[in-house]
Write an enzyme that holds these catalytic residues in place. Structure first.
Site, PDB file in Angstrom:
ATOM      1  N   PHE A 100      -8.090 -37.357  42.924  1.00 17.20           N
ATOM      2  CA  PHE A 100      -7.372 -37.067  41.665  1.00 17.20           C
ATOM      3  C   PHE A 100      -7.004 -38.403  41.054  1.00 17.20           C
ATOM      4  O   PHE A 100      -6.312 -39.208  41.681  1.00 17.20           O
ATOM      5  CB  PHE A 100      -6.093 -36.265  41.923  1.00 17.20           C
ATOM      6  N   GLU A 101      -7.453 -38.625  39.853  1.00 15.46           N
ATOM      7  CA  GLU A 101      -7.071 -39.843  39.133  1.00 15.46           C
ATOM      8  C   GLU A 101      -7.104 -39.504  37.660  1.00 15.46           C
ATOM      9  O   GLU A 101      -8.044 -38.858  37.195  1.00 15.46           O
ATOM     10  CB  GLU A 101      -8.131 -40.941  39.322  1.00 15.46           C
TER      11      GLU A 101
END
Ligand code: GDP
Ligand code: MN
Length: 417
Positions: A288-289
């Site tokens: 997740f970014e």
């Protein structure tokens, strides 16, 4: 009597001398550790953008952003799970394109099914071969032997050549992709992810508004044996460029209690800098970014990536993109440019973040949110919007290292309810 006293004092003399000799060293060590502490700011420098559901503003201007998922044809079902989830919890309102990347040509079936799941907003690209391979100067035979040996040594995925290419790709080459060049922001997705809360605002817009460059949900410890030389290479580059240590960098470190000059003898151990202090291995989990690609396209970041690449550690070891991104953020970003999306419910593999739902903040009559139900109980202090996961399990799992990385940007202690 006097003789007895003298003999008693003489017996204590070695201890006394030892104490006098050791005192400056002990004092030095105390000062060293004390100076490495990260002071807690007086106010919360990284508050959630919102702490209740919002009426999704579908008419608002969007940022120049794209959702991106690297996947294999064989991951069709898992990819669908993620896309279904992000569409239901976010993209049904904000309608960003989803770019799918593969190192091999896409199967027609993958394209058809995923494009449908993505509401027709799917873009399917194949990564050019020269961005998914060994660098030309690297001895491939030796790299392949090393990958095999790493597989036997047991670091996760370290025996798979493709995984090494993936880590190198996400560490640097990703940001040079032609298919991404027209976008500024990306939100990284992976197959087999669940989003468990409604995201009723546009995180790209909020990131831009609050001058953030990097957003994450979960922070974890890196597997030490996957990257024994990464921190040495990183600190060598940091010294070469004369980059000062920010509070975020210091929060990633654990100061050694060994006094000077003995401390520096520790520097040859894995994950230590030249002074002998150790990287905690704590890093942002990069599946997740949400991030600003201008940061990663900058000369400084690309120079760091090239430096690492030349060391060969993406193949001779299994340097991961999560650790590389995190260390770069620790060196090159202002701590206030980092955002923890603590309001986003997220699960990948066995790791998850589950916010508690905001009390009286769920907009029960909102027509936009009509499909986002039922939700788990609300509680005082909750910040989630219609989270389906069990908010009682806490905002983040107890044993994650998240708290360490939050120190410079938040005065709160005890993130784990
Ligand atoms: P983990 O999350 O680190 O355990 O590793 P994953 O197996 O989930 O891989 C991370 C990401 O890289 C996922 O999006 C995978 O689909 C992708 N990936 C890893 N290896 C390859 C590969 O050889 N080819 C392609 N196309 N994608 C890969
Ligand atoms: Mn994964």
């Amino acid at each position: 009597m006097l003789l007895r006293r003298i003999s008693r004092a003489a017996r204590r003399l070695p201890f006394f001398l030892l104490l006098v000799t050791a005192a400056p060293f002990i004092l030095e060590a105390i000062i060293h550790v004390w100076r490495s502490q990260v002071p807690r700011p007086a106010r919360d420098l990284d508050a959630p953008f919102f702490t209740t559901c919002q009426e999704p503003d579908v008419a608002a201007e969007r940022e120049n952003a794209v959702l991106v998922m690297l996947a294999r044809n064989s991951e069709r079902q898992k990819a669908k799970r993620t896309v279904r989830s992000i569409e239901a919890h976010f993209n049904q309102w904000f309608e960003y394109p989803i770019l799918f990347l593969n190192d091999e040509p896409w199967d027609a079936r993958f394209i058809a099914e995923l494009n449908k799941t993505a509401g027709g907003r799917g873009i399917f690209e194949v990564i050019p071969k020269n961005q998914w391979t060994f660098p030309d100067w690297l001895d491939q035979d030796s790299a392949k032997k090393s990958i095999e040996a790493q597989g036997h040594a047991g670091a996760p995925h370290a025996g798979k050549e493709g995984y090494h290419h993936m880590c190198r790709f996400y560490s640097g080459k990703f940001y040079q992709l032609e298919a991404l060049s027209k976008y500024k922001w990306y939100w990284r997705l992976e197959p087999d992810v669940d989003f468990t809360c409604a995201i009723t605002y546009d995180p790209f817009v909020q990131m831009a508004k609050h001058k953030k460059v990097y957003g994450y949900t979960i922070a974890l410890w890196e597997v030490g044996k996957s990257c024994p030389g990464l921190f040495h290479a990183t600190t060598a580059w940091k010294s070469l460029k004369g980059i000062p240590s920010s509070s975020l960098w210091s929060a990633m470190m654990e100061a050694s209690w060994m006094p000077f000059p003995f401390r520096s003898f520790l520097s040859w151990l894995p994950h230590r800098d030249a002074a002998g202090d150790v990287w905690s291995l704590c890093h942002f989990w990069s599946n997740f970014e949400i991030a600003d690609m201008d940061f990663f396209r900058s000369r400084a970041y690309q120079d760091y990536f090239e430096y690492l690449d030349k060391k060969g550690g993406f193949y001779q070891e299994r340097w991961g993109d999560a650790a590389v991104h995190s260390l770069a953020i620790g060196m090159l970003a202002d701590p206030q440019q980092v955002h923890h999306f603590e309001d986003i419910g997220y699960r990948h593999a066995k790791f998850y973040q589950c916010p508690a739902n905001a009390l009286d903040g769920q907009l029960p009559d909102s027509p936009s949110l009509v499909k986002n139900k039922p939700w788990s109980p609300e509680s005082a202090g909750g910040i989630g919007c219609r989270c389906e996961c069990d908010g009682k399990t806490g905002r983040n799992f107890q044993s994650y290292c998240l708290d360490r990385l939050k120190q410079p940007s938040s005065p709160k202690k005890g993130w784990f309810s």
